[in-house]
Design an enzyme around this catalytic site. Structure first.
Site, short mmCIF file in Angstrom:
data_model
loop_
_atom_site.label_atom_id
_atom_site.label_comp_id
_atom_site.label_asym_id
_atom_site.label_seq_id
_atom_site.Cartn_x
_atom_site.Cartn_y
_atom_site.Cartn_z
N GLU A 126 0.82 -1.22 0.00
CA GLU A 126 0.00 0.00 0.00
C GLU A 126 0.86 1.26 0.00
O GLU A 126 0.52 2.24 -0.67
CB GLU A 126 -0.96 0.00 1.19
N TYR B 154 -6.04 7.07 3.89
CA TYR B 154 -6.27 5.99 2.93
C TYR B 154 -5.56 4.70 3.33
O TYR B 154 -6.18 3.63 3.41
CB TYR B 154 -5.81 6.39 1.50
N ASP C 24 -9.45 6.38 -2.24
CA ASP C 24 -8.33 6.76 -3.07
C ASP C 24 -8.88 7.39 -4.35
O ASP C 24 -10.07 7.66 -4.45
CB ASP C 24 -7.47 5.53 -3.40
#
Length: 364
Positions: free
Chosen positions: A45, A128, A146
């Site tokens: 991520e 996020y 996102d």
DNA sequence: TAAACGTGGTA
DNA sequence: TTACCAAGTTT
């Protein structure tokens, strides 16, 4: 009254069309109770922030091969991690990656916390990424927002307010759709949908699992959403870069300051980068030769044109700046791309010079 | 709130 | 060639 979009519609689509990624657990395996390694989810991520899946794959593979656990990464040397990150961009991510790994080891015994709130307190983890780790790694019903989710929500509900003003509204719409069941798969499903169907240009509305409830599709405005405020023009900055090669083949490089552009990365000594011609401040007196071609590179907020100067340096050279990296320890891949472009030009310059020398001495 | 912060792919 | 775009965070 139009039907509300249902999470089950894209979960069913995701079961059939989930993209294969090395850090991911397939929907089938997930149903069987398997969960991904939180370290792999976190690492992927962070790498994926403002970056494409294609660009991340190789980096993820090399990082996990070299540092299989968060404890391994926490114990790594800063320079090794920065070199491994070279070329991926946004280098503050790599610096915060190390800080985060060391905090997880020091404060949490090497196990990532499983709530979005605690995750968001860690370096480099914002709203996020905290939601993504909580949902994907721990199956918490956190809402990921996102660029994909913003686009999908803007189209589903025909939100015409431009970003970033619309961010709050889009977040609330996304939260209302987040299910309690399979929140991890759902988060990945919406992002996959945005990446493969509900794309920025030429969205494939005809095969979208949410085509029925999509208000922008009904209005014919899907390709125009989300609206965005116009961006500022990029100014051109110029500067000088000095590539020195010592007689034994060592290269004169310097470690850039931890803060600011390319922070913590290796680079060539040089001038400031400014919109007016800066001073030439050579790292040491030498017969610097300016190359005919400039290194050009575009950053997020400006274009850069670097004049490249090269010189042969004596074995006892004592530069004011930087340090010599032995020939066999220097890997161009350890440089950020802008600096690698400078090296590519310099290498050509040295090659031409070497060829000229050979001719001059009559040994060619 | 706005600006800083990389890079490679694509139209 | 240029401009936009991609699974954002920090200051």
């Amino acid at each position: 009254m139009r039907d509300m979009p249902q999470s089950k519609d894209i979960l069913a689509w995701y079961d059939r069309h989930a993209r294969d990624m090395p850090w991911r657990v397939s929907p089938a395996d997930r149903r069987a109770g398997k969960r991904p390694d939180p370290y792999a989810v976190w690492l992927s991520e962070v790498m994926l922030q403002q970056t494409t899946v294609a660009a991340v794959r190789g980096y993820f593979h090399r990082f996990t091969l070299r540092w299989p656990t968060v404890s391994d990464l926490a114990a790594a040397e800063d320079t090794q991690v920065m070199a491994e990150w070279a070329g991926l961009g946004y280098y503050a991510r790599a610096r915060n990656l190390l800080k985060c790994a060391r905090t997880v080891v020091a404060d949490y015994g090497g196990r990532f916390p499983d709530s979005a709130d605690k995750l968001a307190d860690l370096p480099g983890i914002g709203p996020y990424t905290a939601a993504a780790i909580a949902a994907i790694a721990f199956d918490r019903p956190a809402t990921v927002v996102d660029g994909n989710v913003e686009r999908v929500m803007a189209r589903l509900f025909d939100v015409v307010t431009p970003l970033p003003t619309a961010k709050r509204e889009l977040t609330q719409l996304a939260e209302a759709l987040t299910p309690q069941d399979r929140p991890g798969d759902y988060a990945q499903a919406v992002m996959d949908l945005g990446a493969t169907i509900c794309t920025p240009r030429n969205p494939a509305c005809g095969i979208c699992p949410w085509r029925a409830p999509c208000q922008a599709r009904a209005a014919g405005t899907a390709p125009d959403l989300p609206r965005k405020l116009p961006k500022k023009a990029k100014p051109v900055r110029v500067g000088y870069a000095y590539v020195g090669r010592r007689a034994d083949g060592a290269w004169l490089l310097e470690r850039r300051p931890d803060s600011g552009l390319l922070g913590g990365m290796l680079g060539w000594p040089g001038s400031e980068w400014s919109e007016v011609q800066p001073d030439r401040n050579q790292p040491l007196p030498a017969d610097w030769q300016m190359l005919g071609e400039e290194a050009r590179h575009t950053f997020t907020h400006f274009h850069l044109r670097l004049k490249v100067l090269i010189a042969e340096l004596p074995i006892d050279a004592k530069p004011d700046r930087g340090h010599f990296v032995p020939r066999h320890e220097f890997r161009p891949a350890d440089l950020p791309t802008a600096m690698r472009k400078v090296f590519d030009l310099a290498r050509s310059g040295f090659a031409a010079e070497d060829a000229g020398t050979v001719e001059d001495t009559g040994h060619g």
